[in-house]
Design a protein around this motif. Structure first.
Motif, PDB file in Angstrom:
ATOM      1  N   UNK A 141       0.805  -1.233   0.000  1.00 57.20           N
ATOM      2  CA  UNK A 141       0.000   0.000   0.000  1.00 57.20           C
ATOM      3  C   UNK A 141       0.839   1.284   0.000  1.00 57.20           C
ATOM      4  N   UNK A 142       2.019   1.263   0.590  1.00 56.38           N
ATOM      5  CA  UNK A 142       2.884   2.452   0.559  1.00 56.38           C
ATOM      6  C   UNK A 142       4.276   2.029   0.086  1.00 56.38           C
ATOM      7  N   UNK A 143       5.071   3.015  -0.272  1.00 60.69           N
ATOM      8  CA  UNK A 143       6.442   2.696  -0.715  1.00 60.69           C
ATOM      9  C   UNK A 143       7.206   2.041   0.437  1.00 60.69           C
ATOM     10  N   UNK A 144       7.026   2.588   1.647  1.00 65.55           N
ATOM     11  CA  UNK A 144       7.729   2.021   2.805  1.00 65.55           C
ATOM     12  C   UNK A 144       7.325   0.568   3.010  1.00 65.55           C
ATOM     13  N   UNK A 145       6.020   0.295   2.901  1.00 67.32           N
ATOM     14  CA  UNK A 145       5.548  -1.092   3.065  1.00 67.32           C
ATOM     15  C   UNK A 145       6.089  -1.993   1.949  1.00 67.32           C
ATOM     16  N   UNK A 146       6.165  -1.445   0.740  1.00 66.99           N
ATOM     17  CA  UNK A 146       6.696  -2.238  -0.379  1.00 66.99           C
ATOM     18  C   UNK A 146       8.154  -2.602  -0.114  1.00 66.99           C
ATOM     19  N   UNK A 147       8.913  -1.641   0.412  1.00 63.96           N
ATOM     20  CA  UNK A 147      10.336  -1.919   0.688  1.00 63.96           C
ATOM     21  C   UNK A 147      10.463  -2.989   1.763  1.00 63.96           C
ATOM     22  N   UNK A 148       9.641  -2.866   2.803  1.00 63.77           N
ATOM     23  CA  UNK A 148       9.697  -3.846   3.891  1.00 63.77           C
ATOM     24  C   UNK A 148       9.306  -5.230   3.371  1.00 63.77           C
ATOM     25  N   UNK A 149       8.235  -5.273   2.562  1.00 65.52           N
ATOM     26  CA  UNK A 149       7.773  -6.573   2.039  1.00 65.52           C
ATOM     27  C   UNK A 149       8.861  -7.197   1.162  1.00 65.52           C
ATOM     28  N   UNK A 150       9.476  -6.373   0.341  1.00 68.67           N
ATOM     29  CA  UNK A 150      10.541  -6.866  -0.533  1.00 68.67           C
ATOM     30  C   UNK A 150      11.667  -7.499   0.299  1.00 68.67           C
ATOM     31  N   UNK A 151      12.081  -6.815   1.364  1.00 73.73           N
ATOM     32  CA  UNK A 151      13.146  -7.354   2.227  1.00 73.73           C
ATOM     33  C   UNK A 151      12.694  -8.640   2.913  1.00 73.73           C
ATOM     34  N   UNK A 152      11.454  -8.638   3.427  1.00 75.06           N
ATOM     35  CA  UNK A 152      10.966  -9.825   4.166  1.00 75.06           C
ATOM     36  C   UNK A 152      10.885 -11.050   3.259  1.00 75.06           C
ATOM     37  N   UNK A 153      10.400 -10.842   2.020  1.00 72.59           N
ATOM     38  CA  UNK A 153      10.311 -11.973   1.078  1.00 72.59           C
ATOM     39  C   UNK A 153      11.697 -12.567   0.834  1.00 72.59           C
ATOM     40  N   UNK A 154      12.670 -11.693   0.703  1.00 75.29           N
ATOM     41  CA  UNK A 154      14.058 -12.131   0.453  1.00 75.29           C
ATOM     42  C   UNK A 154      14.624 -12.853   1.677  1.00 75.29           C
ATOM     43  N   UNK A 155      14.399 -12.235   2.831  1.00 80.74           N
ATOM     44  CA  UNK A 155      14.936 -12.808   4.085  1.00 80.74           C
ATOM     45  C   UNK A 155      14.426 -14.240   4.274  1.00 80.74           C
ATOM     46  N   UNK A 156      13.171 -14.459   3.883  1.00 81.51           N
ATOM     47  CA  UNK A 156      12.567 -15.787   4.047  1.00 81.51           C
ATOM     48  C   UNK A 156      13.432 -16.852   3.351  1.00 81.51           C
ATOM     49  N   UNK A 157      13.877 -16.536   2.165  1.00 81.49           N
ATOM     50  CA  UNK A 157      14.720 -17.505   1.421  1.00 81.49           C
ATOM     51  C   UNK A 157      16.021 -17.743   2.194  1.00 81.49           C
ATOM     52  N   UNK A 158      16.624 -16.663   2.676  1.00 79.94           N
ATOM     53  CA  UNK A 158      17.892 -16.780   3.414  1.00 79.94           C
ATOM     54  C   UNK A 158      17.702 -17.637   4.665  1.00 79.94           C
ATOM     55  N   UNK A 159      16.611 -17.387   5.372  1.00 78.45           N
ATOM     56  CA  UNK A 159      16.385 -18.116   6.629  1.00 78.45           C
ATOM     57  C   UNK A 159      16.076 -19.587   6.374  1.00 78.45           C
ATOM     58  N   UNK A 160      15.374 -19.847   5.283  1.00 78.34           N
ATOM     59  CA  UNK A 160      15.111 -21.253   4.942  1.00 78.34           C
ATOM     60  C   UNK A 160      16.422 -22.010   4.710  1.00 78.34           C
ATOM     61  N   UNK A 161      17.421 -21.291   4.245  1.00 72.25           N
ATOM     62  CA  UNK A 161      18.737 -21.914   4.016  1.00 72.25           C
ATOM     63  C   UNK A 161      19.674 -21.715   5.221  1.00 72.25           C
ATOM     64  N   UNK A 162      19.089 -21.236   6.295  1.00 74.84           N
ATOM     65  CA  UNK A 162      19.814 -21.024   7.563  1.00 74.84           C
ATOM     66  C   UNK A 162      21.021 -20.090   7.381  1.00 74.84           C
TER      67      UNK A 162
END
Ligand code: SF4
Length: 352
Positions: A141-162
């Motif tokens: 909904x906002x640019x700030x939220x888009x940036x946060x979502x983008x980071x969180x989606x990426x982090x998920x992959x990193x965390x899945x690979x520990x």
């Protein structure tokens, strides 16, 4: 005293980021990476100015060849800045960089990301997930939220690979968007943050936008390493970054100068005196001084004696003259022509 956000400690080369380590300053090299000599020269100057981490653009395979030589000779840890081409991240890791910056907006295929993470893990290096509002591929909904979502989606992959050797940045050229994104993210993870306002413009604009954006966040305890973006010399980025940290008492980079703006009451040539004094200070090479030192040079008796007494060494201006104070004690009256030599002499004494 600023209470800093609790973050996990990550290293870029020998520089600790987060986990209450001192806030480090990063800059980005502006020369063509393939011009190895000029790149190393810029790194050398930045190190002398107390930069601690440098990022270099790696845009093609020629840059990789140069990167190998740069990494070997650089006195600062190198972060490879990667966009669009995942293979360049793998080659940079092979070239020996201390960290990789990936942009979730343009390195998107999961298998590419996984391979980069695997290699980074093998080499025990960190990865910055560097989200930028100018290259977002995720919308909220906002640019700030888009940036946060983008980071969180990426982090998920990193965390899945520990893989947790992660540093996060969420930069926009809009100060309030930047502040909002980091604030939101700060309660969602404990990864350290690289903080900055992106594309902040020429010197004055960048100094103001960066001071507000980075300053507000640091004051709230958010931020573990900072980078000032400047359309101009990278040493200018360092100047601004050091002033931000010094103003918040989060770093010490030589004496703090207190001088008034002058007005109709001023009867000394204060601007010239302060400019000359700043030049003479360079001779003393005080950037690495451990203790802080406050020097006041004030225009008249209205606020002069108060500020001069409050400083380690101070002069309260009078009529082409001034009263010297040391550690709150009045010492003697000086002629204007004696100001600078006296201050330099006193600083040398103070430093012993
Ligand atoms: Fe004016 Fe004196 Fe204040 Fe300086 S200290 S701005 S000269 S009133």
């Amino acid at each position: 005293m600023i209470k800093r956000r609790k973050t996990r400690k990550v290293k870029i080369g020998n520089v600790e980021i987060g986990g209450n380590a001192p806030i480090s300053i990063e800059s980005m090299i502006k020369t063509d990476t393939c011009a190895v000599a000029s790149t190393l020269n810029e790194i050398k100057k930045l190190k002398e100015a107390r930069c601690e981490i440098v990022r270099v653009a790696v845009k093609d395979s020629d840059a990789i060849t140069a990167l190998k030589r740069i990494v070997r000779k650089s006195k600062l840890p190198i972060v490879a800045d990667i966009h669009f081409i995942p293979q360049l991240a793998l080659d940079s890791i092979e070239a020996g960089v201390s960290a990789i910056r990936l942009n979730p907006g343009n390195i998107k295929r999961r298998q590419d990301i996984e391979l980069i993470i695997k290699r980074a893990k093998e080499k025990k290096i960190s990865i910055r997930i560097g989200v930028n509002s100018g290259s977002l591929s995720v919308r909220a909904s906002t640019v700030a939220d888009s940036m946060v979502k983008s980071a969180l989606d990426y982090i998920k992959i990193f965390e899945e690979l520990k893989f947790r050797n992660i540093i996060i940045s969420l930069k926009s050229s809009d100060v309030m968007e930047t502040v909002s994104a980091y604030r939101k993210m700060s309660v969602l993870c404990d990864y350290p943050f690289h903080v900055g306002v992106t594309a902040a413009g020429p010197f004055l604009t960048s100094a103001v936008k960066s001071s507000i954006g980075i300053g507000v966040l640091l004051q709230e305890g958010i931020g573990d390493t900072i980078r000032v973006s400047l359309t101009g010399d990278s040493l200018g980025e360092l100047e601004i970054a050091k002033e931000i940290l010094a103003s918040l008492k989060l770093g010490s980079f030589g004496p703090e100068i207190i001088s008034c703006p002058t007005c109709g009451r001023c009867e000394i040539d204060l601007k010239e005196i302060v400019d000359d004094f700043k030049e003479r200070l360079k001779e003393l090479k005080l950037e690495n001084m451990k203790s802080s030192l406050k020097i006041a040079i004030m225009g008249c008796v209205v606020n002069g004696p108060g500020e001069a007494k409050d400083a380690d060494i101070g002069i309260a201006g009078g009529k082409k003259s001034g009263v010297l104070f040391k550690k709150g004690k009045k010492i003697r009256t000086l002629k204007q022509s004696e100001f600078i030599d006296t201050l330099i002499r006193e600083i040398r004494v103070f430093r012993r």
